[in-house]
Design an enzyme around this catalytic site. Structure first.
Site, short mmCIF file in Angstrom:
data_model
loop_
_atom_site.label_atom_id
_atom_site.label_comp_id
_atom_site.label_asym_id
_atom_site.label_seq_id
_atom_site.Cartn_x
_atom_site.Cartn_y
_atom_site.Cartn_z
N PHE B 111 0.84 -1.20 0.00
CA PHE B 111 0.00 0.00 0.00
C PHE B 111 0.88 1.26 0.00
CE2 PHE B 111 -2.32 3.32 2.44
CZ PHE B 111 -3.28 3.59 1.48
N LYS B 161 10.21 3.03 6.20
CA LYS B 161 9.67 3.24 7.54
C LYS B 161 10.47 2.49 8.61
CE LYS B 161 5.27 3.59 9.87
NZ LYS B 161 3.82 3.49 9.80
N MET B 475 -0.97 32.63 -23.27
CA MET B 475 0.14 32.39 -24.19
C MET B 475 -0.23 31.35 -25.25
SD MET B 475 3.08 33.32 -25.08
CE MET B 475 4.24 34.01 -23.90
#
Lengths: 161, 567
Positions: B111, B161, B475
Site C-alpha cells: 500500500f 519506515k 500564451m
C-alpha cells in the site's frame, strides 16, 4: 560529421542502481548503447563498465560529459583512439549430427577454438577474440548448424595509463 | 549513544542548518512527523506535495540555500515529481525526503509503495534509497552536499519506515562523505585568449544567465561590464544578475526578448556568455544565432559546452571564480577598450532601442497587464521579490519589471511549470518575512496550485498575488491567434471561480480592479495589508506578448507587434 564506433570505459562506484543511471541517462537523451560489459575491479566497491556506442566525435563527447555528471561515475575514458586491447567472447552451441562432427572438429582445430562441453547431441564451443575474429567464427560455424549463441559485450584494456 | 532514525534525521537537518521544512504527512512518515511534533523545527503544512517542493524551491532561489521538503510514500512522493523536475531544469538545490514502505515490503506492491528513486532518476541530480540505518546520517550529509555543490540540483532521499524506526550510534563528527565540489583550475592561457578577443572585438556583448545568480557572481559580472563598458543582455534565468536600471542593460534576449538585445546578439562580434546553456527559446534557429561573433562560454558544467551552440573558447568553472580571474587578468594587462569604437557600438544599439523600444498600447478603458506590472514596479521601488507563474504573465514580468538585484526574480524557466508562482512565493516569504513578495499570476496558472492560499492563510504568510486575469490560457491563445488562425482550442477559461470570493473563502483578502484608474489604488491597498492578498485585475483579453521571434525563425527576425506599438 563522420560516425564511427567508440569504446568508452567508465569507472563507477559499485552502487545498486548505477547501471540504471547510466542506461537511463543515455537512453533518455537519445543515445544508443551497442554493447555493454560490467564487473567489479580489484577494488570491490568500484566497477568498470565498458560500452560501445557509435556517433560523431561531438556526439560521443556529449555522451562522455553526460556520464561525467553522474554522481557515482568516477571517470570516463574514450579508448577509441588510444592503444588498447579489445576482446569479446562468444559461446556457441552446435547440434551434433552424423554429417557435421568432423567438420566441426576441423574448424575448431584450425582456429584454436575451445570445446568446453561435448555431448551426444551437441557441442559447446568458446571463442574469444576481437570483433572481426568473432564475426569470422560465427560466419564459419553458421553452415554447420548453430543452435544458439551468447555473445558478450566488448571488453577493453589500455596498454598504459 | 544510540538514536532512532527519526532522531538522526532531525539532528542531521540541524547540522545542515535547515531552518524550515515544507511538507505533508502520511502513513510512511508518521514516525518522522511524531519526532517533528516533539521538536522545535519550523514546518509549513502545504495543501499538496507539489506545493511543498515549489515552496522549498522558492526559498532556495531567494536565499541561495538548500530548500527542504518532507512527504509520504506513494502518491505523496509522485506528487513531488513536477516540483523536482522544475528545480532540476533550473539547477536549484533541494533535498526532498520521501517516506517509503518498510524495506521488507519493497517490490511487493505494498500500500502506497512506488519506486520513487526509479521515477525521479532522470529529473534529480542524484537520489538515494536508504537501505539501512547505518547509511542514514552519511546519506543525508551527502545529499545536502550534492544538492549545493558544483552545478546545484535537487536530490531525493527515500526513507523506508523500518529504517527510520531502527537505532544506531550517531556522532556528526564521524560522518564522512565523498567530495563532489567542482574543481576550478585557473587557466591563464584562456584568460589571455579572452583579452586578445576583447582587443580585436569592435562589438562585444555579455550574455548573463542563471549560472551567474547560482554562482553568486552578479557583482563580478556587473564590474566587468561597467569597467569595460560592455553592454549586457540576459536570459530569463539571468534577470537580476545585472541591474535592470543600468544604461548598459539591454533586457532579455530570445523569443520575447527586446528587439535591441536580439539585434545586439545578431550583430556582435564577441559574445561573452556566462552561466547560460543556450536554450532554444534563447537562440532561435541555431545557425543564425550570433552569426558574426566569436563566443566565449563560461560555465561550471562541461556538458553545457557545445551542447546547443558551438563555441570558440570554453572556460569551465564556477562563474564567480572565472569572472574574478578574468577581471584580475584584464587589469594586470591594462586592458582598455577603444573608447571611440565602443561608443560607436553603443550608439548602434541605441538606434535599435529607439526604433523598437519595449512598449505597449496604453488604453484608458481597459487594464493592460503590462501597466499593472509597471505600476507594481514603481510602487515597490523595484525592491519586491517577484515570483511568476508561466505564460504571458511570466514574459510580461520579465520584460517590464526591471530587476536590479539577483535572487529577486523567481520563475520556472526551463520546465515552464504552471502553478509554480504561488507556492514559490510562500517559500520566499518564509525566508524574507519583512520583504514584499508578489506572485504575478495568470488565471490559468493560479488555478493549478490555488489550494496553497490555505497555507498562506493558516500561517499568515503575507504573499500578494497579482492576478492578470484575461480569461484565457493567454500564451497558448496567442499562438493559436498567430499560427492557428484564431482557432482557440480549449484555451477559453471564462468559466472560472470568482477569485475575490474564492480568496475570501480561503481566508485571504480578495480585491478587484476592472478599470485602469483603479490599478494604482488597488495595488497600494493590497501591498499595504499585513496578510495574504489576491488582487484580481481584469485585463484586456487578447493582449499579446511582443516583441516575438516566431518559432523556427532567427532572433534577428522579430515581430514587433502593432504599428501603434512601434511608434
Amino acid at each position: 560529421m563522420e560516425k564511427k564506433d567508440h569504446i568508452i570505459s567508465i569507472l563507477v562506484y559499485n552502487k545498486p542502481d548505477v547501471l540504471a543511471r547510466i542506461a537511463g541517462t543515455l537512453g533518455g537523451k537519445g543515445y544508443n548503447i551497442d554493447s555493454l560489459c560490467v564487473n567489479t575491479t580489484t577494488q570491490k566497491d568500484i566497477s568498470k563498465i565498458v560500452m560501445t556506442t557509435s556517433g560523431s566525435q561531438a556526439t560521443v563527447t556529449r555522451i562522455e560529459n553526460q556520464l561525467q555528471r553522474l554522481v557515482d561515475v568516477i571517470s570516463v575514458d574514450d579508448l577509441t583512439n588510444v592503444e588498447s586491447i579489445h576482446r569479446e567472447m562468444v559461446l556457441v552451441r552446435l547440434n551434433r549430427t552424423a554429417h557435421n562432427t568432423q567438420a566441426v572438429k576441423d574448424a575448431v582445430d584450425a582456429n584454436k577454438w575451445k570445446v568446453i562441453l561435448s555431448g551426444d547431441a551437441f557441442v559447446i564451443i568458446e571463442i574469444t577474440g576481437d570483433k572481426t575474429q568473432i564475426d569470422f567464427a560465427l560466419a564459419r560455424l553458421e553452415p554447420l548448424g548453430v543452435a544458439d549463441i551468447t555473445r558478450t559485450g566488448l571488453v577493453a584494456l589500455k596498454l598504459e595509463d | 549513544m544510540k538514536l532512532k532514525g527519526t532522531e538522526i534525521l532531525l539532528k542531521a537537518l540541524e547540522e545542515e542548518k535547515v531552518d524550515i521544512i515544507f511538507g505533508y504527512p502520511g502513513g510512511a512518515v508518521l514516525d518522522i512527523y511524531d519526532q517533528l511534533y516533539k521538536s522545535n523545527f519550523r514546518h509549513i503544512l502545504v495543501r499538496h506535495e507539489q506545493g511543498a517542493v515549489h515552496a522549498a524551491d522558492g526559498y532556495a532561489r531567494a536565499t541561495g540555500r538548500v530548500g527542504v521538503c518532507l512527504v509520504t510514500s506513494g502518491p505523496g512522493a509522485t506528487n513531488t515529481v513536477t516540483g523536482i523536475a522544475t528545480a532540476n531544469m533550473d539547477s536549484i538545490p533541494l533535498v526532498v525526503f520521501t517516506g517509503q514502505v518498510p524495506t521488507g515490503l519493497i517490490g511487493n506492491d505494498a500500500f502506497q509503495e512506488c519506486d520513487i528513486t526509479g521515477i525521479t532518476r532522470p529529473c534529480t541530480k542524484h537520489n538515494f534509497l536508504v537501505r539501512n540505518i547505518e547509511e542514514l546520517a552519511m546519506t543525508i550529509k551527502e545529499a545536502f552536499h550534492i544538492a549545493r555543490s558544483g552545478r546545484p540540483g535537487p536530490v531525493l532521499v527515500d526513507l523506508p519506515k523500518n529504517v527510520m524506526a531502527a537505532q544506531t550510534d550517531y556522532d556528526p563528527a564521524n560522518v564522512k562523505i565523498r567530495n563532489h565540489e567542482a574543481v576550478y583550475k585557473p587557466a591563464p592561457k584562456k584568460m589571455a585568449n579572452v583579452l586578445e578577443m576583447l582587443e580585436r572585438a569592435q562589438k562585444p556583448l555579455i550574455m548573463t544567465g542563471g549560472g551567474v545568480i547560482l554562482g553568486r557572481a552578479a557583482e563580478e559580472l556587473t564590474r566587468l561590464a561597467r569597467r569595460f563598458r560592455i553592454p549586457v543582455t540576459g536570459t530569463l534565468m539571468g534577470l537580476g544578475s545585472f541591474p535592470g536600471s543600468d544604461p548598459l542593460w539591454l533586457g532579455m534576449l530570445g523569443m520575447h526578448g527586446t528587439y535591441y538585445a536580439n539585434m545586439a546578439v545578431s550583430n556582435c562580434d564577441l559574445l561573452l556568455a556566462v552561466g547560460v546553456r543556450f536554450d532554444d527559446r534563447v537562440t532561435g534557429t541555431i545557425d543564425t544565432f550570433a552569426p558574426n561573433a566569436k563566443i566565449v562560454h563560461i560555465d561550471i558544467d562541461p556538458s553545457s559546452i557545445n551542447k546547443n551552440v558551438t563555441v570558440d573558447l570554453p572556460i569551465i568553472g564556477d562563474t564567480k571564480a572565472a569572472l574574478s580571474d578574468l577581471l584580475r587578468f584584464l587589469d594586470e594587462h591594462h586592458y582598455e577598450p577603444d573608447s571611440a569604437g565602443r561608443q560607436a557600438w553603443l550608439s548602434e544599439i541605441a538606434q535599435w532601442r529607439e526604433k523598437a523600444p519595449l512598449t505597449y498600447c496604453r488604453n484608458g478603458e481597459i487594464i493592460k497587464p503590462q501597466f499593472v506590472i509597471q505600476t507594481l514596479h514603481r510602487l515597490t521601488g523595484g525592491d519586491a521579490l517577484i515570483t511568476t507563474e508561466v505564460g504571458q504573465n511570466q514574459m510580461w514580468t520579465a520584460q517590464f519589471f526591471g530587476f536590479d538585484r539577483p535572487n529577486s526574480f523567481i520563475t520556472s524557466g526551463g520546465l515552464g511549470t504552471m502553478g509554480f508562482g504561488l507556492p514559490a512565493a510562500i517559500g520566499v516569504k518564509c525566508a524574507f518575512p519583512d520583504r514584499q513578495v508578489v506572485d504575478i499570476a495568470g488565471d490559468g496558472s493560479i488555478q493549478m496550485n490555488i489550494q496553497e492560499l490555505a497555507t498562506a492563510a493558516q500561517y499568515n504568510i503575507a504573499v500578494k498575488v497579482v492576478l492578470l486575469n484575461n480569461g484565457y490560457l493567454g500564451m497558448v491563445r496567442q499562438w493559436q491567434e498567430l499560427f492557428y488562425e484564431k482557432r482557440y482550442s480549449f484555451t477559453d477559461m471564462t468559466y472560472a471561480p470568482d477569485f475575490v470570493k474564492l480568496a475570501e473563502a480561503f481566508g485571504v483578502a480578495g480585491l478587484r480592479a476592472t478599470k485602469p484608474d483603479e490599478v494604482e489604488d488597488l495595488l497600494r491597498q493590497g501591498l499595504a495589508m499585513d496578510r495574504p492578498v489576491l488582487m484580481d485585475f481584469r485585463v484586456s483579453r487578447e493582449e499579446c506578448v511582443y516583441p516575438m521571434v516566431h518559432p523556427g525563425e532567427s532572433i534577428s527576425q522579430m515581430a514587433l507587434g502593432t504599428r501603434e506599438m512601434i511608434n
